[in-house]
Design a protein around this motif. Structure first.
Motif, PDB file in Angstrom:
ATOM      1  N   MET A 146      40.389  14.311   2.356  1.00 19.81           N
ATOM      2  CA  MET A 146      39.908  15.392   3.221  1.00 19.81           C
ATOM      3  C   MET A 146      40.539  15.301   4.612  1.00 19.81           C
ATOM      4  O   MET A 146      40.897  16.322   5.207  1.00 19.81           O
ATOM      5  CB  MET A 146      38.385  15.329   3.333  1.00 19.81           C
ATOM      6  CG  MET A 146      37.652  15.670   2.052  1.00 19.81           C
ATOM      7  SD  MET A 146      35.849  15.592   2.230  1.00 19.81           S
ATOM      8  CE  MET A 146      35.558  17.023   3.281  1.00 19.81           C
ATOM      9  N   ALA A 147      40.678  14.069   5.130  1.00 19.46           N
ATOM     10  CA  ALA A 147      41.321  13.899   6.434  1.00 19.46           C
ATOM     11  C   ALA A 147      42.793  14.260   6.369  1.00 19.46           C
ATOM     12  O   ALA A 147      43.338  14.885   7.286  1.00 19.46           O
ATOM     13  CB  ALA A 147      41.144  12.458   6.910  1.00 19.46           C
ATOM     14  N   ARG A 148      43.433  13.866   5.265  1.00 15.42           N
ATOM     15  CA  ARG A 148      44.860  14.152   5.105  1.00 15.42           C
ATOM     16  C   ARG A 148      45.113  15.653   5.018  1.00 15.42           C
ATOM     17  O   ARG A 148      46.085  16.180   5.586  1.00 15.42           O
ATOM     18  CB  ARG A 148      45.375  13.463   3.830  1.00 15.42           C
ATOM     19  CG  ARG A 148      46.859  13.601   3.583  1.00 15.42           C
ATOM     20  CD  ARG A 148      47.656  12.780   4.563  1.00 15.42           C
ATOM     21  NE  ARG A 148      49.082  12.832   4.265  1.00 15.42           N
ATOM     22  CZ  ARG A 148      50.018  12.298   5.028  1.00 15.42           C
ATOM     23  NH1 ARG A 148      49.679  11.645   6.141  1.00 15.42           N
ATOM     24  NH2 ARG A 148      51.286  12.389   4.709  1.00 15.42           N
ATOM     25  N   LEU A 149      44.243  16.358   4.298  1.00 14.46           N
ATOM     26  CA  LEU A 149      44.390  17.805   4.123  1.00 14.46           C
ATOM     27  C   LEU A 149      43.722  18.594   5.248  1.00 14.46           C
ATOM     28  O   LEU A 149      43.745  19.821   5.226  1.00 14.46           O
ATOM     29  CB  LEU A 149      43.805  18.235   2.773  1.00 14.46           C
ATOM     30  CG  LEU A 149      44.457  17.607   1.529  1.00 14.46           C
ATOM     31  CD1 LEU A 149      43.745  18.072   0.266  1.00 14.46           C
ATOM     32  CD2 LEU A 149      45.945  17.954   1.459  1.00 14.46           C
ATOM     33  N   ARG A 150      43.115  17.870   6.198  1.00 15.72           N
ATOM     34  CA  ARG A 150      42.425  18.483   7.343  1.00 15.72           C
ATOM     35  C   ARG A 150      41.328  19.443   6.911  1.00 15.72           C
ATOM     36  O   ARG A 150      41.185  20.548   7.447  1.00 15.72           O
ATOM     37  CB  ARG A 150      43.430  19.188   8.249  1.00 15.72           C
ATOM     38  CG  ARG A 150      44.467  18.240   8.854  1.00 15.72           C
ATOM     39  CD  ARG A 150      45.417  18.958   9.762  1.00 15.72           C
ATOM     40  NE  ARG A 150      46.399  18.023  10.322  1.00 15.72           N
ATOM     41  CZ  ARG A 150      47.397  18.379  11.137  1.00 15.72           C
ATOM     42  NH1 ARG A 150      47.525  19.651  11.500  1.00 15.72           N
ATOM     43  NH2 ARG A 150      48.244  17.476  11.594  1.00 15.72           N
ATOM     44  N   VAL A 151      40.556  19.005   5.929  1.00 10.09           N
ATOM     45  CA  VAL A 151      39.406  19.784   5.472  1.00 10.09           C
ATOM     46  C   VAL A 151      38.215  19.384   6.340  1.00 10.09           C
ATOM     47  O   VAL A 151      37.626  18.316   6.144  1.00 10.09           O
ATOM     48  CB  VAL A 151      39.106  19.525   3.986  1.00 10.09           C
ATOM     49  CG1 VAL A 151      37.897  20.345   3.539  1.00 10.09           C
ATOM     50  CG2 VAL A 151      40.321  19.844   3.134  1.00 10.09           C
ATOM     51  N   THR A 152      37.874  20.207   7.295  1.00  7.44           N
ATOM     52  CA  THR A 152      36.809  19.865   8.246  1.00  7.44           C
ATOM     53  C   THR A 152      35.571  20.746   8.104  1.00  7.44           C
ATOM     54  O   THR A 152      34.506  20.386   8.613  1.00  7.44           O
ATOM     55  CB  THR A 152      37.339  19.994   9.692  1.00  7.44           C
ATOM     56  OG1 THR A 152      37.832  21.331   9.895  1.00  7.44           O
ATOM     57  CG2 THR A 152      38.460  19.002   9.947  1.00  7.44           C
ATOM     58  N   THR A 153      35.692  21.866   7.452  1.00  7.67           N
ATOM     59  CA  THR A 153      34.554  22.793   7.370  1.00  7.67           C
ATOM     60  C   THR A 153      33.610  22.469   6.218  1.00  7.67           C
ATOM     61  O   THR A 153      32.462  22.910   6.213  1.00  7.67           O
ATOM     62  CB  THR A 153      35.056  24.242   7.207  1.00  7.67           C
ATOM     63  OG1 THR A 153      35.928  24.312   6.079  1.00  7.67           O
ATOM     64  CG2 THR A 153      35.809  24.683   8.456  1.00  7.67           C
ATOM     65  N   THR A 209      31.331  16.308   3.697  1.00  7.28           N
ATOM     66  CA  THR A 209      31.813  15.294   2.759  1.00  7.28           C
ATOM     67  C   THR A 209      30.899  15.198   1.544  1.00  7.28           C
ATOM     68  O   THR A 209      31.368  15.007   0.420  1.00  7.28           O
ATOM     69  CB  THR A 209      31.901  13.928   3.456  1.00  7.28           C
ATOM     70  OG1 THR A 209      32.689  14.048   4.637  1.00  7.28           O
ATOM     71  CG2 THR A 209      32.540  12.889   2.548  1.00  7.28           C
ATOM     72  N   GLU A 224      30.553  19.594  19.397  1.00  3.85           N
ATOM     73  CA  GLU A 224      31.919  20.058  19.634  1.00  3.85           C
ATOM     74  C   GLU A 224      31.896  21.346  20.436  1.00  3.85           C
ATOM     75  O   GLU A 224      32.738  21.595  21.285  1.00  3.85           O
ATOM     76  CB  GLU A 224      32.617  20.271  18.286  1.00  3.85           C
ATOM     77  CG  GLU A 224      34.058  20.665  18.403  1.00  3.85           C
ATOM     78  CD  GLU A 224      34.690  20.893  17.050  1.00  3.85           C
ATOM     79  OE1 GLU A 224      35.681  21.635  16.976  1.00  3.85           O
ATOM     80  OE2 GLU A 224      34.203  20.327  16.055  1.00  3.85           O
TER      81      GLU A 224
END
Length: 616
Positions: free
Chosen positions: A20-27, A30, A154
């Motif tokens: 998820m971090a690699r693909l920048r899945v933030t929305t 987890t 944020e």
């Protein structure tokens, strides 16, 4: 095969956040990603992970730890009547009481949930009206805390009325359904006569809190890396209250939740919270979510037309149940942000999964219906953060970290008004002297004229709707009266000026939490600094360099030695305040959360570092 299933589950718990971090899945939370991967690896698709006694044990422990951490997430400052029954101005300019708005919003959710459950029963889609009502009114506070609280941090609106209102609504949406679930399981389990015994569970929690308050303070002082007494105490509380809960006929998840509440009220250090969160979300809880996905049988769901028809209905019901939140918020906040906040409260999964687990144990719901509820909750949890992040828009007021009200206009306050950092503070100056107002109104943008300085006038006009209140009249007694009124109104910081400083007054103000500013002492201190320590005087008055005071909240810079900070060569740290003690800093000094640093450096770099360290 048992060893392989456990290995794959632990391996996936490691890999999922990395991907998820690699693909920048933030929305997507987890937890939702873990359920989805569990679906792919379980009986619905590849069937690589199967039911084992080891996974069952770890998963059951995972849900208990999840509920414990959910209890620890409740911020009791949010429930302070003094703080949240006081009207505050929202970004739409309306006077808002966060607690009142949140209570009305959740009351609407409760009514809507019952009506939706009644409608589903009338249509023959789901017959257990009480269970459906509990599920529809839940709001995720624990598992999707990153979506709910971290997103608000944020956006930098946690201190604003809309941020506090959303959090209060979420707290109600977790605590109240959990209590209703306990009553539901007791009644439907055939132990309705034992319902009164649940009171014993709360009595046990109160006793543990009272008995362990002092030992915990001692634990915090003597704990070592090899003993970790704080962690041992946490697990003692968990198993003590879970055991009591099971003995009185309540659900073990209620005992775990109360254990988390007790631990929170013990006021653990940030380091203790981090350790417990790491243990829970680092190992036990991911196993619970992955196993939840593994146990879903979507093949049966899609093969059953009635259950398949239930899925879109449930998704719609999850959103409709939170419609009263949006409608209530729209009366207090601007419509765009009210819609975003209401949509965010539709996020639900923390209590849904334990509720379905209890319902399955009571045979109140079929496996297919349970799968439909879980899948609907997953869909909602994916949609809500995306809509919130794309809809919510910061107003200029939201971007200001702290609001300052200065009552009293003179040469000193004029200088303060001009020098306070625009990106940190929103400053408003108040005066009740017409001649001062006419003199300075063209120079002070946020200058307001009051007819008098009566406390009722100030309260009605919202003068105490601020983070910092400063009283700078020439009348010392008037400053004291107004300052005390501001403190009673719940203002976080109150500063009063005094021309003549009396020792008894200083001690009394300190006890009341009011800060003192003495013009005469300040002038004398500056002159003494110039005589005794010219370097200090130059630091304070230098226009190229700045002297800053910051409380370290950014966890990326805590638990590390000062020498390990990547920007430590750009500033000079003079002193560190930890609790009530001042420490002389060294390169090997380990910075703890809440440390107050006094440092200096070139103002551009010092400004950037201030924002970096103070960010949560």
């Amino acid at each position: 095969m048992e060893g392989l299933s456990l290995f794959l589950t632990v391996f996936l718990a490691l890999v999922i956040p990395i991907v998820m971090a690699r693909l920048r899945v933030t929305t997507v939370p987890t937890a939702v990603a873990e359920i989805i991967v569990g679906i792919l690896m379980g009986k619905s698709c590849l069937n690589l992970i199967t039911q084992t006694s080891q996974l069952t044990f770890l998963s059951n422990l995972g849900v208990i730890v999840l509920m414990f951490l959910s209890g620890m997430e409740i911020d009791f400052d949010l429930l302070s009547p003094k703080k949240h029954t006081r009207a505050r101005k929202s970004e739409s300019g309306k006077q808002v009481k966060p607690m009142v708005v949140a209570a009305f919003a959740f009351g609407g959710v409760a009514v809507a949930s019952v009506l939706l459950a009644l409608g589903m029963k009338a249509l023959g889609l789901f017959n257990d009206m009480a269970l459906a009502s509990i599920i529809f009114m839940t709001v995720a506070l624990g598992v999707v805390i990153a979506t709910l609280i971290a997103t608000l941090k944020e956006k930098e609106i946690l201190g604003r009325p809309i941020g506090q209102t959303i959090l209060l609504t979420a707290v109600m949406g977790e605590v109240i359904p959990l209590l209703l679930l306990t009553i539901y399981s007791t009644v439907n389990g055939g132990d309705a006569r034992k319902l009164w015994l649940i009171i014993l569970l709360f009595v046990a929690a109160i006793i543990l809190l009272r008995r362990f308050k002092r030992p915990y303070l001692w634990f915090a002082k003597v704990t070592k890396a090899t003993t970790q007494l704080d962690v041992r105490l946490a697990f003692f509380l968990i198993f003590a209250l879970v055991t009591v809960a099971e003995q009185v006929g309540a659900e073990n998840i209620l005992g775990a939740f109360l254990a988390g509440v007790v631990m929170k009220l013990l006021e653990p250090t940030q380091a203790t919270k981090d350790k417990l969160t790491s243990i829970g979300y680092g190992f036990f809880i991911p196993i619970f979510f992955i196993r939840t996905g593994v146990n879903l049988n979507l093949k049966l769901l899609f093969a059953n037309p009635q259950a398949l028809m239930l899925l879109p209905v449930l998704v719609i019901c999850f959103f409709l149940a939170k419609l009263p939140v949006t409608l209530t918020y729209m009366r207090a906040f601007n419509k765009r942000n009210a819609f975003a906040g209401g949509f965010l409260t539709a996020t639900t999964i923390t209590i849904v999964l334990p509720t379905l687990q209890v319902a399955r144990k009571l045979n109140a719901i079929t496996a297919t219906q349970s799968s439909a509820f879980i899948l609907a909750a997953v869909i909602v949890c994916i949609a809500c953060p995306i809509v919130f992040n794309s809809t919510f828009a910061l107003t200029p007021e939201d971007k200001i970290k702290e609001k300052v009200v200065i009552f009293g206009l003179n040469a000193v306050t004029m200088t303060v008004y001009q020098d306070l950092h625009d990106s940190w503070y929103s400053v408003q100056v108040l005066t009740c002297r017409k001649e001062k107002y006419d003199t300075y109104k063209s120079k002070v943008k946020n200058l307001k004229l009051f007819p008098d300085r009566k406390l009722d006038t100030l309260e009605a006009a919202g003068a105490f709707d601020t983070d910092i209140f400063v009283a700078t009249f020439t009348d010392d007694q008037a400053n004291l009266e107004v300052g005390r009124a501001a403190k009673q109104a719940g203002v976080k910081r109150v500063i009063v000026s005094q021309g003549k400083v009396v020792a008894d007054t200083v001690d009394q103000l300190r006890e009341e939490g009011i800060e003192l500013f003495a013009f005469n002492n300040l002038h004398g201190a500056m002159l003494r600094a110039l005589i005794e320590s010219p370097a200090v005087y130059r630091i304070i008055t230098d226009t190229n360099n700045a002297l800053y005071d910051v409380v370290v909240r950014n966890s990326a810079y805590t638990g590390r030695q000062l020498m390990d900070w990547d920007f430590v060569d750009q500033i000079t740290v003079s002193r560190i305040r930890r609790g009530d003690k001042w420490i002389s800093p060294h390169g090997s000094t380990v910075i703890e959360p809440g440390d107050e640093l006094i440092y200096s450096g070139p103002w551009r770099e010092a400004d950037r570092i201030h924002q970096l360290l103070s960010r949560e």
